[in-house]
Design a protein around this motif. Structure first.
Motif, PDB file in Angstrom:
ATOM      1  N   GLY A 105     -62.579  27.836  15.012  1.00 54.08           N
ATOM      2  CA  GLY A 105     -62.610  27.277  13.653  1.00 54.08           C
ATOM      3  C   GLY A 105     -63.007  28.301  12.610  1.00 54.08           C
ATOM      4  O   GLY A 105     -62.936  28.031  11.420  1.00 54.08           O
ATOM      5  N   ILE A 106     -63.461  29.479  13.043  1.00 55.78           N
ATOM      6  CA  ILE A 106     -63.787  30.536  12.085  1.00 55.78           C
ATOM      7  C   ILE A 106     -62.787  31.683  12.246  1.00 55.78           C
ATOM      8  O   ILE A 106     -62.662  32.249  13.327  1.00 55.78           O
ATOM      9  N   SER A 140     -63.030  34.273   7.036  1.00 56.91           N
ATOM     10  CA  SER A 140     -64.236  33.448   6.884  1.00 56.91           C
ATOM     11  C   SER A 140     -65.434  34.135   7.514  1.00 56.91           C
ATOM     12  O   SER A 140     -66.540  34.105   6.969  1.00 56.91           O
ATOM     13  N   ALA A 141     -65.230  34.762   8.665  1.00 56.73           N
ATOM     14  CA  ALA A 141     -66.347  35.438   9.328  1.00 56.73           C
ATOM     15  C   ALA A 141     -66.899  36.540   8.422  1.00 56.73           C
ATOM     16  O   ALA A 141     -68.118  36.691   8.268  1.00 56.73           O
ATOM     17  N   LEU A 193     -70.512  26.638   4.290  1.00 54.59           N
ATOM     18  CA  LEU A 193     -69.482  27.006   5.261  1.00 54.59           C
ATOM     19  C   LEU A 193     -68.167  26.284   4.973  1.00 54.59           C
ATOM     20  O   LEU A 193     -67.090  26.847   5.085  1.00 54.59           O
ATOM     21  N   LYS A 194     -68.294  25.026   4.587  1.00 51.54           N
ATOM     22  CA  LYS A 194     -67.078  24.264   4.278  1.00 51.54           C
ATOM     23  C   LYS A 194     -66.362  24.894   3.100  1.00 51.54           C
ATOM     24  O   LYS A 194     -65.145  25.024   3.094  1.00 51.54           O
ATOM     25  N   ILE A 219     -64.040  27.534   6.484  1.00 54.44           N
ATOM     26  CA  ILE A 219     -63.903  27.450   7.929  1.00 54.44           C
ATOM     27  C   ILE A 219     -63.383  26.064   8.290  1.00 54.44           C
ATOM     28  O   ILE A 219     -63.430  25.139   7.485  1.00 54.44           O
ATOM     29  N   SER A 220     -62.865  25.916   9.493  1.00 44.79           N
ATOM     30  CA  SER A 220     -62.444  24.598   9.936  1.00 44.79           C
ATOM     31  C   SER A 220     -63.675  23.928  10.542  1.00 44.79           C
ATOM     32  O   SER A 220     -63.992  24.092  11.709  1.00 44.79           O
ATOM     33  N   ALA A 227     -65.529  23.902  14.216  1.00 43.99           N
ATOM     34  CA  ALA A 227     -66.660  24.813  14.382  1.00 43.99           C
ATOM     35  C   ALA A 227     -67.969  24.081  14.639  1.00 43.99           C
ATOM     36  O   ALA A 227     -68.858  24.606  15.308  1.00 43.99           O
TER      37      ALA A 227
END
Ligand code: SF4
Lengths: 418, 256
Positions: A341-342, A346-347, A364-365, A369-370, A374
């Motif tokens: 999901g990352i 995004s990371a 995070l949202k 990220i998904s 995640a």
């Protein structure tokens, strides 16, 4: 004259379409000579076929005459089809005229083997040379290197082309022997090795001497046909790993076999193209190239087959739940990249943003990220919440339920496969 | 509420920002000159567009936000969205009053809008770089007609100039009624008046003799490279939206 060229194009584009490589990225050749065209680092897709694949290059065969008889190939000598061959000038004109009208990013030229490898290769090189020197063309050129061609021709090809490829076609020597008995694996691997050395040398020289002439700046690629022969995913991916590590290839393409022959060594006509398997192989390939995964983490003797219903990263995480949850505010980049999901960007954003704030789930949202995926694999000191004590099977079931409800309207025919 | 009447140009927007600070306006709304927008709500101030003032604002701005953010502002402007001038002014007001860089503060409505709108315009920029189709005219000019949703011509010009350095070309925006002409040396803005509707299709009087052949070849190529066993119409349309088909050579019917 017009009718003949229309017919030739129809025949030689039709025969070339099974080669999946169409990328025009990786080269940013400049238009320094006030000539025609330039390269675009990430490539441009100018059109999309009705099957949704991108068209970025004029992808044709110089000829579909071939002295060989590889069972999986439409151009095989025993196949009763119309044959045609372009002249050098015809290919040059088509490329220039299509390019000037902004239809394409350049040329991808492949060929059946006409007379012998050198005779064929020499013509491919002549086309590229003419484009570069007479027409001052700086667009993308991808040439197929013909197995068995001499080193001096390969070298010349590298001087004019942005990318070179030699298709190994079959993942193992045994399959090649079964389906293309006249071909030898070493005929493919030898020139690949030669080009790999030349490319490495060029990259080395470029750092020292500014004026080093370009040599295949977009590197080398190859293609393997998937699903025509019984190799498992482990054999295929280990082969790719070998190409990336030992041959420094830029890309390995996976081409789901499209049945084109009644030959009983091959899947019958009408057998569906293994699209999902092809997709999973590309995902696994990404994990090796961009996510720092070792090939044996993705497939190994205990897990020789990729999961068809979930992607390989999720599959790996579920087999390694003891490494999770990962603390978003502490884990280093390489570990974040392993969280389902990352993605890569995004990371990187997480690592950049947490220098300023302690990150919460809400951040995070927003970062993109998904989260629904995640959430099973992460924790933050800041939020008390995390999914606890689920078995891999439970997580998988929950995620599949979400995915199915999300994609059902679009993918119903594919989902019936599971 | 203070109404600012401006001329619709990007410089006009920069000058509006100048005036906002000069006259210490607080809540502002931008209206285009020559439109009857409700004067009911507040006082009206006419912004005089002055290149020197605009340049000063721009220089000031470039010290506070990155080149990337400046590009986003320009792209957002080219969206021609009805409320975009106001959003840009709010963004710049915020940029000038904040001690730190604001460009990634997506909790601010103007910053978020600019990022979102710029993204859409940028996507169309890329699509135009891909989907423009030139046709060779009898005067040996490569000619293309487009009708983009946004005014992307100014931001695609350089791409085509670098790529097609050795040919004369003209890209005409039929919706906005202007084009860009390149003569192998420089770019000029071209306004053309057509008799009758703009023709995307081939008419043999205007186009070079080779044109029909190469269009036919391209169509033939396009159709032949499709693999029937992998057909996926949904994906096809997502990549190549229907509204662009009108000017795509490969989407015109094959001549018999
Ligand atoms: S040598 Fe190449 S073109 Fe010839 S039959 Fe084999 S795969 Fe096809």
């Amino acid at each position: 004259m017009c009718d003949r060229i229309l017919e030739k194009l129809a025949i030689l584009a039709d025969a070339a379409k099974y080669d999946v490589s169409c990328s025009s990225s990786g080269s940013d050749r400049k238009n320094n000579n006030q000539g025609l065209g330039n390269g675009h680092k990430s490539g441009i897709c100018h059109a999309y076929t009705a099957d949704g694949r991108c068209v970025s290059l004029l992808k044709i065969l110089l000829t579909n005459h071939c002295i060989y008889n590889c069972a999986y190939c439409v151009s095989r000598s025993s196949n009763d089809i119309k044959r045609a061959a372009f002249t050098v000038q015809e290919v040059v004109d088509l490329t220039i005229q299509f390019y000037r009208r902004n239809y394409i990013e350049g040329l991808f030229l492949s060929s059946g083997i006409f007379r012998d490898p050198d005779y064929t290769m020499e013509r491919l090189v002549r086309i590229a040379k003419k484009l570069r020197t007479e027409h001052r063309f700086n667009g993308y050129i991808h040439l197929k290197a013909i197995p068995g061609a001499s080193e001096s021709l390969l070298r010349e090809a590298g001087l004019y082309a942005d990318r070179l490829s030699i298709n190994v076609e079959m993942p193992t020597e045994q399959s090649l022997q079964l389906l293309a008995p006249e071909k030898k694996r070493t005929d493919m691997l030898h020139p690949m090795k030669y080009l790999s050395n030349e490319i490495t040398q060029y990259q080395h020289d470029k750092k020292i001497f500014k004026k080093t002439p370009l040599f295949a700046p977009a590197g080398q690629s190859t293609q393997m046909v998937i699903g025509a022969t019984p190799e498992n995913d482990m054999q295929i991916l280990f082969m790719s790993h070998y190409f990336y590590q030992k041959m420094q290839l830029k890309r390995v393409y996976y081409s789901g076999y499209i049945p084109i022959s009644y030959d009983n060594r091959l899947p019958a006509i009408g057998t569906p193209v293994p699209m999902i398997r092809e997709h999973r192989l590309y995902q696994a390939d990404w994990l090796m190239r961009f996510y720092g995964f070792g090939v044996e983490e993705i497939v190994n003797p205990d897990y020789p087959l990729l999961d068809m219903d979930i992607d390989p990263k999720l599959s790996w995480a579920l087999r390694n739940l003891h490494l999770f949850p990962v603390d978003i505010n502490k884990a280093d980049l390489s570990l974040l990249l392993r969280v389902p999901g990352i993605g890569v960007s995004s990371a990187q954003k997480i690592v950049a943003a947490r220098r300023f704030h302690t990150l919460h789930y809400e951040h995070l949202k927003k970062i993109g990220i998904s989260f629904s995926t995640a959430r099973y694999f992460i924790t933050t000191k800041a939020d008390g919440f995390r999914e606890r004590d689920l078995t891999p099977m439970q997580i998988k079931q929950q995620l599949l339920t979400i995915q199915r409800s999300k994609y059902r309207p679009n993918f119903s025919p594919q989902l019936q496969l599971f | 509420m203070q109404l600012l009447v401006y001329d619709g140009s990007f410089a006009g927007i920069l000058c509006a920002v100048f005036d906002v600070f000069e006259y210490k306006f607080k809540e502002v709304r931008l209206v285009l000159a020559n439109t009857q927008s409700g004067l009911l709500f507040g006082r009206e101030h006419t912004v005089i567009t002055d290149e020197t003032k605009a340049a000063r604002v721009f220089t000031g701005l470039s010290k506070r936000i990155s080149a990337r953010a400046l590009t986003q502002l320009r792209l957002a402007y080219l969206s021609e969205q009805a409320d975009i001038a106001g959003i840009l002014v709010h963004y710049m007001q915020y940029a000038f009053t904040s001690p730190t860089s604001v460009e990634t503060d997506f909790s601010h409505p103007a910053v978020l809008s600019v990022a979102q709108v710029a993204r859409k315009v940028n996507r169309e920029k890329h699509r135009m770089e891909a989907f423009i189709r030139f046709q060779l005219t009898t005067d040996q000019i490569y000619y293309a007609v487009i009708e983009p949703d946004f005014n992307v011509l100014p931001v695609i010009a350089n791409h085509f100039k670098e790529r097609f350095a050795d040919q004369d070309w003209l890209i005409y925006d039929a919706r906005r009624k202007y084009g860009l002409h390149y003569n192998r040396q420089e770019l000029t803005v071209a306004t053309i008046t057509f008799e009758g509707p703009v023709q995307a299709k081939n008419s043999s009087a205007v186009y070079d003799a080779s044109e029909t052949l190469y269009q036919e070849l391209w169509r033939r190529y396009f159709n032949k490279t499709n693999i029937e066993a992998r057909k996926n119409t949904r994906l096809h349309i997502r990549h190549m939206p229907l509204r662009y088909w009108k000017y795509l050579v490969e989407k015109q019917p094959v001549r018999s």
